[in-house]
Design a protein around this motif. Sequence first.
Motif: not given
Length: 161
Positions: A13-25, A56-64, A66-69
């Motif tokens: 995400a850092k390299k691609l300048d994208r938003r990153f979220l980790d589902a566990d966090h 369910n919520e985060l897969t609605n986000e664009q350009d994210l 996401l690291a799942t558990g």
Amino acid sequence: MGAGKSTVGKLLAKKLDRRFLDADHVIEERCGVKIPIIFEMEGEAGFRKREAQVINELTNEQDLILATGGGAVLFPENRRLLSERGTVIYLHANPTELWHRTKGSEGRPLLKNGDPKKILENLYTIRDPLYREIADYVIETGKPSVNQLVHILITQLELSA
Ligand SMILES: Nc1ncnc2c1ncn2[C@@H]1O[C@H](COP(=O)(O)OP(=O)(O)OP(=O)(O)O)[C@@H](O)[C@H]1O
Ligand SMILES: O=C(O)C1=C[C@@H](O)[C@@H](O)[C@H](O)C1
Ligand SMILES: [Mg+2]
């Protein structure tokens, strides 16, 4: 579990300048406690319900990115949402590698009830086909470093863009 989703996902995400979220966090932030405490209080079933809500919520986000558990693929509904709404990358590692990568870590309650190597082998047998079922890319992580994996992923994603 331990294949590198959180580590590689964040760097990618850092390299691609994208938003990153980790589902566990995200789950930990919402609950105000760490995952082992959620497992203690609500069991794995309670944790999985929370995980499904977050997927369910985060897969609605664009350009994210996401690291799942590690166990998110267990629920058919999670697999459907990841597959339909996203590009799914399966970071593959064999059970021995997963064991090395998770050794000594405190945050993985499923590895506490028995021999971690055996547990990881069992999880692998159940989960590997589920990851393959939804994967757009299967990336072998045994040899490459985390930075090399980021490079491999960017190349793959560019090639198919
Ligand atoms: N390609 C790699 N080579 C060597 N070590 C790696 C590699 N990828 C990840 N690691 C290391 O393995 C450990 C586990 O990685 P990480 O926490 O990112 O896994 P995960 O897939 O997010 O696990 P979980 O499913 O439990 O969330 C970390 O210490 C990380 O630095
Ligand atoms: O593989 C799993 O089932 C898990 C992996 C972690 O990411 C956490 O989601 C939790 O410890 C469960
Ligand atoms: Mg992780």
